[in-house]
Scaffold this motif. Structure first.
Motif, PDB file in Angstrom:
ATOM      1  N   UNK A  77      34.580  40.610  76.309  1.00  0.00           N
ATOM      2  CA  UNK A  77      34.808  40.872  77.733  1.00  0.00           C
ATOM      3  C   UNK A  77      33.503  41.279  78.418  1.00  0.00           C
ATOM      4  N   UNK A  78      33.178  40.636  79.544  1.00  0.00           N
ATOM      5  CA  UNK A  78      31.892  40.877  80.201  1.00  0.00           C
ATOM      6  C   UNK A  78      31.730  42.317  80.661  1.00  0.00           C
ATOM      7  N   UNK A  79      32.817  42.947  81.117  1.00  0.00           N
ATOM      8  CA  UNK A  79      32.723  44.342  81.553  1.00  0.00           C
ATOM      9  C   UNK A  79      32.469  45.274  80.370  1.00  0.00           C
ATOM     10  N   UNK A  80      33.134  44.962  79.255  1.00  0.00           N
ATOM     11  CA  UNK A  80      32.895  45.753  78.040  1.00  0.00           C
ATOM     12  C   UNK A  80      31.447  45.596  77.580  1.00  0.00           C
ATOM     13  N   UNK A  81      30.938  44.400  77.650  1.00  0.00           N
ATOM     14  CA  UNK A  81      29.553  44.128  77.249  1.00  0.00           C
ATOM     15  C   UNK A  81      28.572  44.915  78.116  1.00  0.00           C
ATOM     16  N   UNK A  82      28.820  44.927  79.411  1.00  0.00           N
ATOM     17  CA  UNK A  82      27.941  45.677  80.325  1.00  0.00           C
ATOM     18  C   UNK A  82      27.978  47.167  80.025  1.00  0.00           C
ATOM     19  N   UNK A  83      29.146  47.659  79.642  1.00  0.00           N
ATOM     20  CA  UNK A  83      29.288  49.070  79.279  1.00  0.00           C
ATOM     21  C   UNK A  83      28.450  49.380  78.032  1.00  0.00           C
ATOM     22  N   UNK A  84      28.519  48.491  77.041  1.00  0.00           N
ATOM     23  CA  UNK A  84      27.750  48.677  75.810  1.00  0.00           C
ATOM     24  C   UNK A  84      26.248  48.653  76.080  1.00  0.00           C
TER      25      UNK A  84
ATOM     26  N   UNK B 245      17.493  48.728  66.566  1.00  0.00           N
ATOM     27  CA  UNK B 245      18.728  49.212  67.181  1.00  0.00           C
ATOM     28  C   UNK B 245      19.165  48.236  68.269  1.00  0.00           C
ATOM     29  N   UNK B 246      20.464  48.086  68.387  1.00  0.00           N
ATOM     30  CA  UNK B 246      20.990  47.178  69.394  1.00  0.00           C
ATOM     31  C   UNK B 246      22.496  47.085  69.299  1.00  0.00           C
ATOM     32  N   UNK B 247      23.126  46.510  70.310  1.00  0.00           N
ATOM     33  CA  UNK B 247      24.572  46.313  70.272  1.00  0.00           C
ATOM     34  C   UNK B 247      24.880  45.175  69.307  1.00  0.00           C
ATOM     35  N   UNK B 248      26.152  44.954  69.046  1.00  0.00           N
ATOM     36  CA  UNK B 248      26.561  43.904  68.117  1.00  0.00           C
ATOM     37  C   UNK B 248      26.139  42.521  68.594  1.00  0.00           C
TER      38      UNK B 248
ATOM     39  N   UNK C 183      29.291  52.590  72.290  1.00  0.00           N
ATOM     40  CA  UNK C 183      29.548  53.735  73.183  1.00  0.00           C
ATOM     41  C   UNK C 183      30.455  54.813  72.581  1.00  0.00           C
ATOM     42  N   UNK C 184      31.431  54.380  71.772  1.00  0.00           N
ATOM     43  CA  UNK C 184      32.389  55.350  71.225  1.00  0.00           C
ATOM     44  C   UNK C 184      31.855  56.134  70.029  1.00  0.00           C
ATOM     45  N   UNK C 185      30.670  55.759  69.545  1.00  0.00           N
ATOM     46  CA  UNK C 185      30.111  56.407  68.349  1.00  0.00           C
ATOM     47  C   UNK C 185      28.751  57.013  68.683  1.00  0.00           C
ATOM     48  N   UNK C 186      28.602  58.296  68.394  1.00  0.00           N
ATOM     49  CA  UNK C 186      27.306  58.943  68.625  1.00  0.00           C
ATOM     50  C   UNK C 186      26.265  58.344  67.684  1.00  0.00           C
ATOM     51  N   UNK C 187      25.086  57.993  68.207  1.00  0.00           N
ATOM     52  CA  UNK C 187      24.021  57.461  67.331  1.00  0.00           C
ATOM     53  C   UNK C 187      23.660  58.506  66.280  1.00  0.00           C
ATOM     54  N   UNK C 188      23.292  58.085  65.069  1.00  0.00           N
ATOM     55  CA  UNK C 188      22.901  59.055  64.038  1.00  0.00           C
ATOM     56  C   UNK C 188      21.725  59.899  64.515  1.00  0.00           C
ATOM     57  N   UNK C 189      21.765  61.169  64.193  1.00  0.00           N
ATOM     58  CA  UNK C 189      20.725  62.093  64.660  1.00  0.00           C
ATOM     59  C   UNK C 189      19.344  61.714  64.133  1.00  0.00           C
ATOM     60  N   UNK C 190      19.309  60.995  63.009  1.00  0.00           N
ATOM     61  CA  UNK C 190      18.022  60.563  62.438  1.00  0.00           C
ATOM     62  C   UNK C 190      17.239  59.683  63.412  1.00  0.00           C
ATOM     63  N   UNK C 191      17.947  58.950  64.280  1.00  0.00           N
ATOM     64  CA  UNK C 191      17.276  58.083  65.253  1.00  0.00           C
ATOM     65  C   UNK C 191      16.353  58.864  66.175  1.00  0.00           C
ATOM     66  N   UNK C 192      16.692  60.112  66.400  1.00  0.00           N
ATOM     67  CA  UNK C 192      15.918  60.933  67.330  1.00  0.00           C
ATOM     68  C   UNK C 192      14.900  61.823  66.611  1.00  0.00           C
TER      69      UNK C 192
END
Length: 268
Positions: free
Chosen positions: A225-232, A150-153, A178-187
């Motif tokens: 964008x660096x701020x977007x990256x930090x958010x992710x 798992x990881x960001x793009x 951030x805008x997409x809920x992780x699949x429940x299978x991950x948990x």
């Protein structure tokens, strides 16, 4: 050629000997119908060999064999010679020549071809799995996987999945956005199977800008964008904390280096 009998003797399944015998038989009027091939697989003792030689002598048959264990091979040759039974050693002479030519000793392990084939098919199966469950395409793969990345793009999830597949690991990878809920299978999957791929904001910013340039796009897009990256990355940290999985910093690591770390974790 009528009502002839050939005994195919092997210390494994006997597929190699069977193919050679059938190929040879086909050269006689192109038919195998006049020859009876009797298979004696998984031969592990001298008693079985002695019994086969007795039957072959009675039937005036030929014995074709692939016995890689020297003791059994030599015993069959000696006994067949003593009893006047015609025999053909299919693989022994070639192993001898290879040993002499390569200056190496053979392993003398029955069934190694089948073991190698099994290994190959496991590798192919793992590669197909990695392709099928790449980039979170089907969350059901999470429950079937040996490893879940798992990881960001742009954290090397896909190349890592393919590299680990070559090591016969079935790998699914899931992008964290951030805008997409992780699949429940991950948990639901055991946390030991999950590996989070962490990266520094600056490194990710550079990678994404270069990616946009290579596509002929504006490297000032939100994606880089660096701020977007930090958010992710902040969202990623929350997800891995909730899962409780191990995290590897891939900021300055090659794919091979990260893969070796993951293998060590999985084998511990």
């Amino acid at each position: 050629m009528s009502n002839r009998i050939i005994y195919v003797v092997s210390d494994s399944v006997g597929e190699t000997a069977d193919l050679v015998v059938k190929a040879a038989i086909s050269q006689f009027n192109g038919s195998t119908h006049d020859t009876i091939v009797k298979h004696i697989p998984y031969v592990e003792d001298k008693e079985t060999i002695k019994e086969v030689i007795s039957l072959a002598k009675l039937d005036q048959a030929i014995i074709c064999f692939t016995l890689v264990v020297p003791e059994l091979r030599n015993y069959l040759i000696a006994e067949a010679t003593k009893e006047g039974v015609v025999y053909h050693d299919i693989i022994g002479p070639l192993i001898d020549k290879m040993e002499s030519s390569y200056g190496m000793k053979a392993k003398y392990e029955p069934g190694r071809v089948r073991k190698l084939d099994d290994d190959y098919f496991k590798k192919v199966e793992a590669i197909e799995f990695a392709v099928k469950y790449d980039d979170g395409r089907d969350p059901r793969g999470i429950m079937k996987a040996d490893i879940v990345l798992i990881g960001v793009s742009r954290t090397s999830k896909t190349p890592l999945s393919q590299y680990l597949a070559l090591k016969r690991f079935k790998v699914a990878n899931v992008p964290i956005v951030p805008e997409v809920d992780p699949p429940e299978e991950l948990f639901k999957v055991p946390s030991q199977k999950c590996i989070g791929l962490k990266i520094s904001p600056e490194k990710l910013n550079f990678i994404r800008r270069e990616r946009l340039k290579s596509l002929g796009l504006n490297d000032q897009a939100v994606y880089a964008n660096i701020n977007r990256i930090k958010e992710e990355l902040a969202f990623f940290e929350k997800v891995v904390e909730k899962i409780g999985c191990q995290v590897i910093d891939v900021s300055n690591k090659a794919v091979e280096e990260t893969a070796n770390i993951i293998q060590t974790i999985m084998n511990s």
